[in-house]
Every structure is written in structure tokens, then in C-alpha cells.
Design an enzyme around this catalytic site. Structure first.
Site, mmCIF file in Angstrom:
data_model
loop_
_atom_site.group_PDB
_atom_site.id
_atom_site.type_symbol
_atom_site.label_atom_id
_atom_site.label_comp_id
_atom_site.label_asym_id
_atom_site.label_seq_id
_atom_site.Cartn_x
_atom_site.Cartn_y
_atom_site.Cartn_z
ATOM 1 C CD GLU A 93 11.252 -3.688 -1.831
ATOM 2 O OE1 GLU A 93 11.490 -3.665 -0.593
ATOM 3 O OE2 GLU A 93 10.502 -2.902 -2.398
ATOM 4 C CG LEU A 94 11.123 -9.896 1.581
ATOM 5 C CD1 LEU A 94 11.657 -11.201 2.142
ATOM 6 C CD2 LEU A 94 9.629 -10.009 1.322
ATOM 7 C CB SER B 204 5.992 -8.074 6.165
ATOM 8 O OG SER B 204 5.311 -9.310 6.055
ATOM 9 C CB CYS C 110 11.178 -1.206 2.265
ATOM 10 S SG CYS C 110 9.574 -1.906 2.109
ATOM 11 C CD GLU D 78 10.450 -2.231 7.201
ATOM 12 O OE1 GLU D 78 9.628 -3.164 7.261
ATOM 13 O OE2 GLU D 78 10.996 -1.892 6.138
ATOM 14 C CB ALA E 197 -1.991 -3.188 -0.578
ATOM 15 C CD1 TRP F 217 -0.166 -1.508 3.142
ATOM 16 C CD2 TRP F 217 0.564 0.602 3.305
ATOM 17 N NE1 TRP F 217 0.608 -1.410 4.277
ATOM 18 C CE2 TRP F 217 1.076 -0.128 4.401
ATOM 19 C CE3 TRP F 217 0.893 1.957 3.213
ATOM 20 C CZ2 TRP F 217 1.891 0.433 5.382
ATOM 21 C CZ3 TRP F 217 1.707 2.527 4.187
ATOM 22 C CH2 TRP F 217 2.195 1.771 5.253
ATOM 23 C CG ASN F 218 5.100 1.202 0.885
ATOM 24 O OD1 ASN F 218 4.792 0.455 -0.035
ATOM 25 N ND2 ASN F 218 6.280 1.176 1.454
HETATM 26 C C1 SIN Z 1 9.388 0.414 -0.814
HETATM 27 O O1 SIN Z 1 9.248 1.024 0.216
HETATM 28 O O2 SIN Z 1 9.085 -0.773 -0.869
HETATM 29 C C2 SIN Z 1 9.890 1.040 -2.085
HETATM 30 C C3 SIN Z 1 10.601 2.307 -1.910
HETATM 31 C C4 SIN Z 1 11.155 2.881 -3.201
HETATM 32 O O3 SIN Z 1 10.961 2.352 -4.292
HETATM 33 O O4 SIN Z 1 11.846 3.878 -3.102
#
Ligand code: SIN
Length: 481
Positions: A252-253, A231, A286, A383, A178, A152-153
């Protein structure tokens, strides 16, 4: 006012789609109000969609890379032509400030433009032969039907970062967005179809319950590749499930990014980088700096100036002019950040700014600076995913590297220094997939994004991102006289 603009964006981008009835409620994290209802797919329906994608992929793969590239290029143009509406959708369902959402749309579009070009460069090779009369060569071919699960981010950029290389490679792809942010993904899908992507080749399937569909993606042997951003605990489950069919997998965690400031750094530049790295999307990425490691001789100067800058950040709903920090995504996100801050204070950390209470209420968390944090505290080992800067102090370069690497995660790390020898030593010693040196934001479509250790597998973006959706075939040609 907000809702009207959101409804206009929904109308413009999802024309014809009924968002007044459905099983999946989408709410605005700034207000908690429901802004749309989206039709959710059942596991059986997703299975049928996989079947259709698996049929449709052959004709898509048979097109030339140039033809696919032209369609992707049109998709890129359409995304940019709809940048403002798309940004309003992002802000409405994920809460990020509108200015940041505009940047996300451009970032997301850049993956489409990049892979429209890169698909044409999926070169094979000829290899000097090991015997007379034999020729050795390789070709790259699409992996087949793919599945993607996005967070969702970044409701748009994480979609295009997976879908664009899949389509450029000649694959079909089914994407589960998401639960909190299906509208942006559906809008992106509609623009892809308008650009000429066949609807069975790229399908967005919102669901109410993610786990059974993740299981389906891993157990259906027509799905040859799964790409997941989310996650680490969920990544581990998916990786185990994907073993059933030995499907290719990219993960991509989670991260736990150190941001190291050495005594030879340009402190003002480090503070600017630190703000950019820590407070992007209210700290909910992340790759956000998660731990600030500052050398003892400059620690007080850095902390004082950094805190003063943070105190000026404007906390407000994403649609409000000048908003810099929006709400956290939901109650659970707020509760997690609160618990980490409370725990750190109970363990001896000091709140130099902010803390648990927020003047605005709701899911707005006040930007917070904690000093006296140690690497064994939960806040240093988890995190945070919130606008909280925890500051630790180190004495020597070796200490900084040891503290930075003391985590199971290995996504992004940052450091500020000027000495060239130190820059090389530290860059090489950091056990991370990405290192920002004298810069706080490293994401770009041209660079390989991804982590090591428990932060994941594979790379997205760059020329390497295409390989994730291709198989390498070796051909030996004998009888050549
Ligand atoms: C992410 O937070 O999963 C991606 C961040 C980014 O692409 O800069």
C-alpha cells in the site's frame, strides 16, 4: 500536563515494560521532547523470532476459525475498553489531534471485529466436474508465517488492518512498526496477548534501522508473505527483494489523489468533503486529496469558500482542546512540504492562504491554499503529506479526467457531481483503486482499500483482505464411481 497523561497511557498499556532505557527514542512531534525509549531488536533477534513464529503457527492454524474469531473478538473489546489511553499514545507519538486519534482507535478496532467474523467465512468451493468419476474442489489455507511493516501516520489502524486478517486466517505474523511510533504497536500487541493470542504468533519488533529487517523479511524463506504500507520507492525495493523467495506481497504505497469539483456539484458539500479529505492527520495520509481540480465556471466561488473554511481550522498540539491540525511528523516532513510550496510559488502559484511560515514554529505547518497550480509542477506530481491545498482549473470533463490520470499513482480519487451519466463516466474513467463520489473519506473495514499503478498491489479490509493471507488449493478427487 501532556507528558503526564502520556506517561499514564504508557503505564496502563505497557505495564511492566521499561520505557526509560532502550536504543530507540520516541519523541512527541508537537514538542520535539523524548517521551520514551524503546528496546530495539537486532536482525539476529528478529531472525530468531521468525523461527519461533514459524513453529507456533501450526498450533494456531489447527484451532478452528471460530476459536480464533473468539480471541479476536476479545481483542477488539480490549482495544475499545482502552480507547482513550490508546488515543493518547497515538497523539503523543504521531501528533494527530486527540479527537482524530479516538476515531483511529475505533477504525483500527473495526478491522479486528471484521476479521474475527470474516475468518469463519473462508469458504472453499465445489466446481462442476470436467469428467465422470472425478470431483473438483478448492479449500483455502493460511499462507504461513507473515511479516508486516507499518507506517507512522496510523500507528494502530495500519497494524490491525494487517495483523487481524493474518491471525484470522491462521497465520503467525511479525510486525516492524515505524521507528517514530512503536508505542502504539506495542500496546496493541499487549492487548492481543491479553485476549489470548499466543505471544509467538504475533510479535512486534521495533528496530532502529529498518532496511536490514526489511531485507531479512524478504530473504528468509520461512516468511511466506510480506505486507507493507509506506512509500513507493521503498515498496519497489521490497518487491524486488521478495522475488528471492517468490513470497506473496501486498503493497500500500504512495498516492496523488485528485479531488475534482464539477460545475454541477453541490459546492458546499464539496467543500465539506474537501476539508475532510485534505486535512485528515494534517494532510499526512496516502488518500488525502493532493490536487484540487475545479471546473472554470465555479472555480472562484469554490476557492473563496474553501479558503474561508480552511482559515478557521485550529492549528494546535493534538492534546489541546479543539485542535484540528497537529504538527507534521518531523523536520524532514516539514522541510519537504516547505520545499514543495516554495517551489510552486517560484513557478507561478499564488498563496491565497498560509505559506511557508508558521506562527507556532516547530513542525506546525500553517494550512495553505495555492492557486494557479499546474499539473507539471512538483507540488502536483508529488505526494505533499501536509496541510496544503493546491487548486487547478479545468474546462471540460475530458480535461479533468486527463489531468487526474496524469500521474504514475493510482490510490484514491474523489469527485463531486450530480449528473448521473457524468458520475458513471468519470467513476469508470478514473485510473484509481478507490473512488469517492460526493464523499471525501472512503476508508472503512468493510471496503477493499488499495491502489493500482505505482500505488501498490493487493487489498486490505473487506472480504478481499483475508485472501491476502490465504492460499487457494485445488483438489481433484478421482475414482468416484
Ligand atoms: C494511509 O494513509 O496509508 C491509510 C489511510 C486510511 O486507511 O484511511
Amino acid at each position: 500536563m501532556t507528558e503526564n497523561r502520556t506517561q499514564t497511557a504508557i503505564k496502563n498499556l505497557l505495564n511492566g515494560r521499561d520505557v526509560t532505557a532502550g536504543d530507540l527514542a520516541v519523541d512527541d512531534p508537537a514538542t520535539g521532547k523524548i517521551i520514551a525509549w524503546v528496546r530495539a531488536y537486532t536482525v539476529d533477534e528478529v531472525s530468531q523470532i521468525i523461527a519461533e513464529a514459524d513453529t507456533a503457527r501450526h498450533a494456531w492454524a489447527a484451532r478452528t476459525a471460530k476459536e480464533r474469531g473468539a480471541i479476536l473478538r476479545k481483542w477488539f473489546d480490549l482495544i475499545l475498553a482502552n480507547q482513550t489511553d490508546l488515543a493518547h499514545l497515538i497523539t503523543a507519538e504521531c501528533g494527530k489531534p486527540l479527537a482524530e486519534a479516538m476515531v483511529e482507535v475505533a477504525y483500527g478496532a473495526a478491522f479486528v471485529e471484521w476479521f474475527a467474523e470474516e475468518g469463519k467465512r473462508a469458504y472453499g468451493e465445489t466446481i462442476p466436474s470436467f469428467a465422470t468419476g472425478k470431483r473438483v474442489l478448492t479449500i483455502k489455507q493460511p499462507v504461513g508465517t507473515c511479516a508486516a511493516i507499518t507506517p507512522w501516520n496510523f500507528p494502530i489502524a495500519m497494524v490491525t488492518r494487517k495483523v487481524a486478517p493474518a491471525l484470522a486466517a491462521g497465520c503467525s505474523i511479525i510486525l516492524k512498526p515505524a521507528e517514530a511510533t512503536p508505542l502504539s504497536a506495542l500496546a496493541i500487541e499487549r492487548l492481543a496477548i491479553e485476549a489470548g493470542v499466543p505471544s509467538a504468533v504475533f510479535k512486534v519488533t521495533p528496530v532502529c534501522e529498518p532496511a536490514p529487517v526489511g531485507e531479512l523479511f524478504c530473504s528468509d524463506d520461512r516468511v511466506r508473505k510480506l505486507s507493507f504500507t509506506g512509500s513507493t520507492p521503498v515498496g519497489k525495493i521490497l518487491m524486488a527483494q521478495a522475488a528471492q523467495n517468490i513470497a506473496k506481497i501486498s503493497l500500500e504505497l504512495g498516492g496523488n489523489a485528485p479531488f475534482i469539483v464539477f460545475d454541477d456539484a453541490d459546492i458546499d458539500a464539496a467543500i465539506t468533503g474537501a476539508i475532510a479529505s485534505k486535512f485528515r492527520n494534517a494532510g499526512q495520509t496516502c488518500v488525502c486529496a493532493n490536487r484540487f481540480l475545479v471546473q472554470d465556471s465555479i472555480a472562484e466561488e469554490f476557492t473563496e469558500k474553501f479558503t474561508a473554511r480552511i482559515a478557521k481550522l485550529k492549528v494546535a498540539p493534538g492534546v489541546e482542546r479543539g485542535a484540528e491540525i497537529g504538527p507534521l511528523i518531523n523536520d524532514a516532513g516539514y522541510a519537504k512540504v516547505s520545499a514543495l510550496v516554495d517551489g510552486a510559488i517560484a513557478a507561478g502559484a499564488v498563496a491565497r492562504l498560509g505559506g511557508p511560515s508558521s506562527e507556532r514554529g516547530g513542525n506546525f505547518y500553517a494550512p495553505t491554499v495555492l492557486t494557479g497550480v499546474t499539473n507539471d509542477m512538483d507540488i502536483a506530481q508529488s505526494e505533499i503529506f501536509g496541510p496544503v491545498a493546491s487548486i487547478m482549473i479545468f474546462a471540460t470533463e475530458d480535461d479533468a479526467i486527463r489531468m487526474a490520470n496524469d500521474t504514475p499513482f493510482g490510490l484514491a480519487a474523489y469527485f463531486y457531481a450530480r449528473d448521473m451519466g457524468r458520475i458513471w463516466r468519470v467513476m469508470e474513467a478514473l485510473e484509481y483503486g478507490m473512488v469517492g463520489i460526493n464523499d471525501g473519506v472512503l476508508s472503512s473495514e468493510v471496503a477493499p482499500f488499495g491502489g493500482i499503478k505505482q500505488s501498490g498491489l493487493g487489498r486490505e479490509g473487506s472480504k478481499h483482505g483475508l485472501d491476502e493471507y490465504m492460499e487457494l488449493k485445488y483438489a481433484l478427487m478421482g475414482g468416484v464411481s
